[in-house]
Design a protein around this motif. Structure first.
Motif, PDB file in Angstrom:
ATOM      1  N   HIS A 405       0.830  -1.209   0.000  1.00 46.70           N
ATOM      2  CA  HIS A 405       0.000   0.000   0.000  1.00 46.70           C
ATOM      3  C   HIS A 405       0.858   1.250   0.000  1.00 46.70           C
ATOM      4  O   HIS A 405       1.980   1.250   0.471  1.00 46.70           O
ATOM      5  CB  HIS A 405      -0.918   0.019   1.224  1.00 46.70           C
ATOM      6  N   HIS A 635     -14.909   0.710 -11.508  1.00 50.81           N
ATOM      7  CA  HIS A 635     -14.989   1.504 -10.269  1.00 50.81           C
ATOM      8  C   HIS A 635     -15.348   2.933 -10.629  1.00 50.81           C
ATOM      9  O   HIS A 635     -15.005   3.412 -11.702  1.00 50.81           O
ATOM     10  CB  HIS A 635     -13.631   1.560  -9.547  1.00 50.81           C
ATOM     11  N   TYR A 637     -15.318   6.680  -8.527  1.00 49.99           N
ATOM     12  CA  TYR A 637     -15.157   7.458  -7.292  1.00 49.99           C
ATOM     13  C   TYR A 637     -15.622   8.883  -7.547  1.00 49.99           C
ATOM     14  O   TYR A 637     -15.320   9.461  -8.593  1.00 49.99           O
ATOM     15  CB  TYR A 637     -13.680   7.509  -6.867  1.00 49.99           C
ATOM     16  N   GLU A 653      -3.221   1.035  -6.728  1.00 53.58           N
ATOM     17  CA  GLU A 653      -3.829   2.200  -6.079  1.00 53.58           C
ATOM     18  C   GLU A 653      -3.633   3.446  -6.936  1.00 53.58           C
ATOM     19  O   GLU A 653      -2.672   3.544  -7.697  1.00 53.58           O
ATOM     20  CB  GLU A 653      -3.191   2.430  -4.699  1.00 53.58           C
ATOM     21  N   CYS A 666      -6.964   5.917  -3.636  1.00 55.65           N
ATOM     22  CA  CYS A 666      -8.108   5.055  -3.936  1.00 55.65           C
ATOM     23  C   CYS A 666      -7.587   3.709  -4.416  1.00 55.65           C
ATOM     24  O   CYS A 666      -6.543   3.631  -5.051  1.00 55.65           O
ATOM     25  CB  CYS A 666      -8.969   5.626  -5.064  1.00 55.65           C
ATOM     26  N   SER A 667      -8.358   2.663  -4.142  1.00 59.32           N
ATOM     27  CA  SER A 667      -7.929   1.330  -4.554  1.00 59.32           C
ATOM     28  C   SER A 667      -8.593   0.952  -5.864  1.00 59.32           C
ATOM     29  O   SER A 667      -9.754   1.261  -6.094  1.00 59.32           O
ATOM     30  CB  SER A 667      -8.302   0.334  -3.465  1.00 59.32           C
ATOM     31  N   SER A 673     -12.059   1.651  -1.814  1.00 60.22           N
ATOM     32  CA  SER A 673     -11.760   2.384  -0.578  1.00 60.22           C
ATOM     33  C   SER A 673     -11.091   3.683  -0.971  1.00 60.22           C
ATOM     34  O   SER A 673     -10.428   3.767  -1.997  1.00 60.22           O
ATOM     35  CB  SER A 673     -10.814   1.569   0.307  1.00 60.22           C
ATOM     36  N   GLN A 674     -11.290   4.686  -0.166  1.00 60.69           N
ATOM     37  CA  GLN A 674     -10.759   6.002  -0.501  1.00 60.69           C
ATOM     38  C   GLN A 674     -10.364   6.695   0.789  1.00 60.69           C
ATOM     39  O   GLN A 674     -11.103   6.673   1.766  1.00 60.69           O
ATOM     40  CB  GLN A 674     -11.852   6.801  -1.228  1.00 60.69           C
ATOM     41  N   ALA A 675      -9.148   7.274   0.812  1.00 60.07           N
ATOM     42  CA  ALA A 675      -8.717   8.027   1.998  1.00 60.07           C
ATOM     43  C   ALA A 675      -8.110   9.339   1.516  1.00 60.07           C
ATOM     44  O   ALA A 675      -7.356   9.337   0.552  1.00 60.07           O
ATOM     45  CB  ALA A 675      -7.667   7.217   2.758  1.00 60.07           C
TER      46      ALA A 675
END
Length: 713
Positions: A405, A635, A637, A653, A666-667, A673-675
Motif C-alpha cells: 500500500h 470503479h 469514485y 492504487e 483510492c484502490s 476504498s478512498q482516503a
C-alpha cells in the motif's frame, strides 16, 4: 556495483533492499566448519601466544565476508551513524537472541554462523561510532549483544554444531570485541557498564575447574530420561550440566585460552580486575601454567601478573627484544588521558614482532591497518540522514517488504524552487534519481532527487532548458533513446545530458495547435500528438516526417483532445475529449476499437495500466476505472468538493490530487476504498497543480502554482 546502487537508490530503498540482504548474506559467510578454520601462518608461532588482543586471528569466513562488510560500511558512510544504530544493531541483537524455548536452546549451524557474523559486525560498528553514541548505546550493546553471546559461549548445556572449533573462534572474537570496547571507554566506565559481561566470561573457568574436581558421574540409571544432572557450584547455585559437552568445553577453555584472556584484561583493567572479576586469581594461575608449559625456563608465573596497568609508552615496539607483558594490552603505546585512550598516529609497530600481522594470511589486502584502529568516525556525508529524512527512514525500514500500500505521511523531504511561473507538469525519469518539471515560465528544469539536509533543504536544478516560446504543458522521457520530449504547442525533443535541442516539430497547420502529447513506452521511439482538429499523429524521433496520421472524430464533434495515454505495451492509445468522450485506438492498425461517452464533463487526465485498464478523471468530480473493451466502468469514485485534476498510479492504487490541496488514495481492487489527506500549509504552499509518484521510493512530487516543486513522503 552494490556501492554504486546504494548511493543511487537513496537511503530508504538502499536500507530496505540492499542492506537487509547484505546483513542476511553476512551470516552465510560463516556457515560450515571450513569457514571457521583459522587462516594460520606458516606455523612459526603457536596460535594464541601472540598477546595483543588486537591481533585478530582471522578465519576463512572473515576473508569471505570482507566485501559484504565493506558494502555495509559504505552504506553507513553514505547515510551516517543512524544506519549503524537503528538498522545494523537491531539485526545483530536479533542474530544473537537466545531461542524462545525455556529449555536449553539448541544451536544449528546457521545460528552458530550468525553469532560469528554478529560479533564481527559489532566490532566494525564500534570502531565507527562517535564517543557520545557509544556511551548512549553501551547498555544496549551489553544486554542485547555481549550477554546473549556469552550465554551461548559459556553455556554448560548448549553444544556447538561445529564443536570446539566454532566455540574457540567465537571466544577469540568475543575477547577481541570486549577488549576493543574496554579500550574505547576506559577503566571507570568498564566497571560501571561492562562488569557483568567480563565477569561472566571469566566465570566459566571456575565452573570448569570445579567440574574437573567433582568429576561428574555419568550414571544413566540415576536420572530420568532427558534430565541433565544438576551440579552445585561454590557460589551456591545449582546449574544443569551436559556431561557430553565437557570434552568440548575442555578443548576450548584451555590454559592457552586462559592466558589469551587474562593478559589483555589484566592490562586493560589494572587493579579494577580485583573488584570486577571474583575468580581472577584462578585464571591468573592457569595463565601462568600455560606460560610455564610454553617456556618453563624463562618465565615464572609471577611475571604474568603485571603490576603496572598499561599506560605503556615505556614499552618500545621497535626494541625488538622480548616485550614486557604489559605491552600485550594492544594499546600500541597509547597514552591515557582521563578515561580516554589517546593513540598517536605513528604508533604502528614496524617490526613484524608479536604485534605484527600474521604473515601468510591470504587476505587479498582486506586486512589493512584499519583493523587496528580503535576509532574511525564516519565522515560527514552530504547525504547523511537527519531531521525529517531520518524520521521517515526510521519508519520505512520498519515497514514489511510485503506491504503493497501507498502510505502518505506528509513528511516534507525536499523543496525545488526555481520556476517563476506555475508548475504545469512533473515527470520523474525511470531511474527515479532525477525528475523534469515544465512551467508557465517557458522553461523545463531537470532536478536531482538525491537526499540532502533535514527536510528543509532546497535543491538547485542540474539543467534548465529554455528554448520554448510558450507555456510548457507536457514533459516526458522517451525511454528507449533517453531523450526528453516537451511541448508548448510545438514539440521539442532534446538531450537531458547536454540540454541540446535535437528536433522541433511545429504544428502542421498554425491554426490547428497541438493540444495533447504522449510518449510511447520502450522499445518504441515514437511520440504521439493530438491536434485541435481531432487528428492523431505519430512521429518517430529517429527519422524525419510522419509515421502515421489517424482521424479520431468520425462524424461526431467531440471537442478538443485534452489528454492522451498509451498502454504499457504500446498497442493502444486512448484519447479523452473536452466533451467527456473517450476513444480507444489500435496503434498497429489505426482502427478505432471503441468510442464512448465516459464522463459528463471535460476529461482532465487519463492513465493506462497493465492488464488493459484505463483510469480517467473529469471535471464532473469523478474518477473512473475502465476495462478497455467493457461497457461499464469497474470503479467509480466521486470527489466531494472539487475535481481530481491530477493523479498517478502506485500498483493497484491511485493517488489523486485536487485544487483544494487534498491528496487521496483510492484502490483499484475490490472493495473500493478512498482516503484523503489535506496538505498542511507548512508542508505545501500555493495551489497544487501537478503530481507525480516515485514508485520505488514511494515519494510524491507535488508542483504548485507558485513555481516550487516539493518532495513529500
Amino acid at each position: 556495483m552494490v556501492r554504486w546502487l546504494s548511493a543511487k537508490l537513496g537511503p530508504t530503498v538502499a536500507s530496505r533492499y540492499v542492506a537487509r540482504n547484505l546483513l542476511r548474506l553476512l551470516t552465510s559467510c560463516y556457515v560450515g566448519p571450513t569457514r571457521q578454520q583459522f587462516t594460520v601462518s606458516s606455523g612459526e608461532s603457536p596460535p594464541l601466544s601472540a598477546g595483543s588482543i588486537y591481533q585478530k586471528r582471522p578465519v576463512l569466513g572473515d576473508i569471505v565476508s570482507g566485501p559484504v562488510l565493506s558494502c555495509l560500511l559504505h552504506i553507513a558512510h553514505l547515510y551516517g551513524e543512524p544506519v549503524l544504530t537503528y538498522q545494523y544493531l537491531p539485526y545483530i541483537s536479533y542474530l544473537v537472541a537466545p531461542g524462545s524455548t525455556s529449555g536449553p536452546s539448541r544451536l544449528n549451524s546457521r545460528k552458530e554462523a550468525g553469532l560469528l557474523a554478529a560479533v564481527t559486525l559489532t566490532q566494525k560498528i564500534i570502531v565507527r561510532l562517535s564517543d557520545t553514541t557509544l556511551m548512549d548505546i553501551l547498555p544496549r550493546i551489553s544486554h542485547e549483544v555481549l550477554l546473549p553471546v556469552l550465554s551461548f559461549l559459556t553455556s554448560l548445556v548448549t553444544g556447538f554444531p561445529s564443536g570446539a572449533q566454532a566455540r574457540t573462534v567465537l571466544c577469540v572474537k568475543t575477547i577481541s570485541l570486549i577488549a576493543l570496547i574496554c579500550l574505547r571507554i576506559g577503566q571507570e566506565m568498564v566497571q560501571q557498564h561492562l562488569s557483568e559481561p567480563v565477569a561472566t566470561f571469566f566465570q566459566v573457568f571456575s565452573q570448569l575447574h570445579e567440574l574437573r574436581h567433582q568429576d561428574l558421574k555419568l550414571d544413566p540409571a540415576g536420572r530420568s530420561e532427558g534430565q541433565l544432572p544438576e551440579v552445585a557450584f561454590s557460589d551456591g547455585q545449582q546449574r544443569p550440566v551436559d556431561p557430553t559437552l565437557l570434552d568440548e568445553l575442555q578443548k576450548v577453555f584451555t590454559l592457552e585460552m586462559a592466558y589469551t584472556i587474562y593478559v589483555p584484561f589484566s592490562c586493560l583493567l589494572g587493579d579494577i580486575i580485583r573488584k570486577i572479576i571474583p575468580n581472577h586469581e584462578l585464571v591468573g594461575e592457569l595463565a601462568g601454567l600455560y606460560l610455564e608449559s610454553v617456556s618453563p625456563s624463562s618465565r615464572s608465573p609471577a611475571s604474568v601478573e603485571p603490576t603496572v596497568p598499561s599506560t605503556g609508552p615505556e614499552w618500545d615496539p621497535q626494541s625488538g627484544g622480548c616485550p614486557r607483558d604489559d605491552g600485550h594490552s594492544g594499546t600500541f603505546g597509547s597514552v591515557l588521558v582521563g578515561n580516554r585512550i589517546q593513540i598517536p598516529d605513528d604508533s604502528q609497530p614496524e617490526s613484524p614482532g608479536l604485534l605484527g600481522p600474521i604473515p601468510g594470511v591470504g587476505s587479498g589486502g582486506l586486512r589493512s591497518e584499519e583493523d587496528n584502529a580503535l576509532k574511525r568516525e564516519l565522515p560527514r556525508s552530504a547525504h547523511g540522514l537527519s531531521g525529517n529524512w531520518l524520521a521517515y527512514w526510521q519508519y520505512e525500514i520498519g515497514v514489511s517488504q510485503q506491504d503493497a500500500h501507498f502510505h502518505f505521511h506528509q513528511i516534507r523531504l525536499q523543496s525545488f524552487p526555481g520556476h517563476s511561473g506555475a508548475v504545469k507538469c512533473v515527470a520523474p525519469l525511470s531511474s527515479e534519481d532525477f525528475f523534469l518539471s515544465g512551467s508557465k515560465d517557458r522553461t523545463v528544469r531537470l532536478w536531482p532527487l538525491y537526499n540532502s539536509g533535514d527536510g528543509t533543504g532546497e535543491t538547485a536544478p542540474r539543467l534548465v532548458y529554455a528554448q520554448h516560446r510558450k507555456s510548457v504543458f507536457f514533459v516526458g522521457q522517451l525511454e528507449a533513446p533517453q531523450y526528453v520530449v516537451s511541448c508548448d504547442g510545438a514539440v521539442h525533443v532534446w538531450d537531458p545530458f547536454t540540454g541540446k535541442t535535437l528536433r522541433v516539430m511545429e504544428p502542421w497547420d498554425s491554426r490547428v495547435p497541438l493540444t495533447a502529447v504522449a510518449v510511447m513506452p520502450a522499445p518504441h521511439t515514437s511520440i504521439t500528438m493530438a491536434s485541435s482538429d481531432s487528428t492523431l499523429r505519430f512521429v518517430d524521433c529517429r527519422k524525419p516526417g510522419l509515421q502515421h496520421e489517424f482521424r479520431l472524430g468520425g462524424g461526431l464533434n467531440p471537442g478538443l483532445v485534452r489528454s492522451l495515454a498509451v498502454s504499457p505495451s504500446g498497442r493502444s492509445v486512448v484519447a479523452g475529449f473536452s466533451s467527456g468522450f473517450m476513444v480507444l485506438l489500435d496503434t498497429r492498425t489505426g482502427l478505432v476499437l471503441r468510442g464512448w461517452p465516459a464522463h459528463e464533463g471535460d476529461i482532465l487526465q487519463i492513465k493506462a495500466v497493465e492488464g488493459s485498464i484505463l483510469v480517467s478523471s473529469s471535471s464532473d468530480h469523478s474518477l473512473t476505472v475502465w476495462k478497455e473493451l467493457e461497457q461499464k466502468p469497474t470503479h467509480h469514485y466521486k470527489s466531494a468538493s472539487d475535481p481530481i485534476h491530477t493523479f498517478d498510479l502506485y500498483g493497484s492504487e491511485v493517488v489523486t490530487g485536487t485544487v483544494a490541496n487534498k491528496i487521496g488514495v483510492c484502490s483499484l481492487l475490490e472493495p473500493p476504498s478512498q482516503a484523503t489527506t489535506k496538505l498542511s500549509s507548512e508542508n505545501f504552499r500555493g495551489t497544487l497543480t501537478s503530481l507525480a509518484l516515485l514508485p520505488t521510493k514511494r515519494h510524491l512530487l507535488l508542483g504548485s502554482d507558485n513555481g516550487v516543486v516539493r518532495l513529500l513522503a
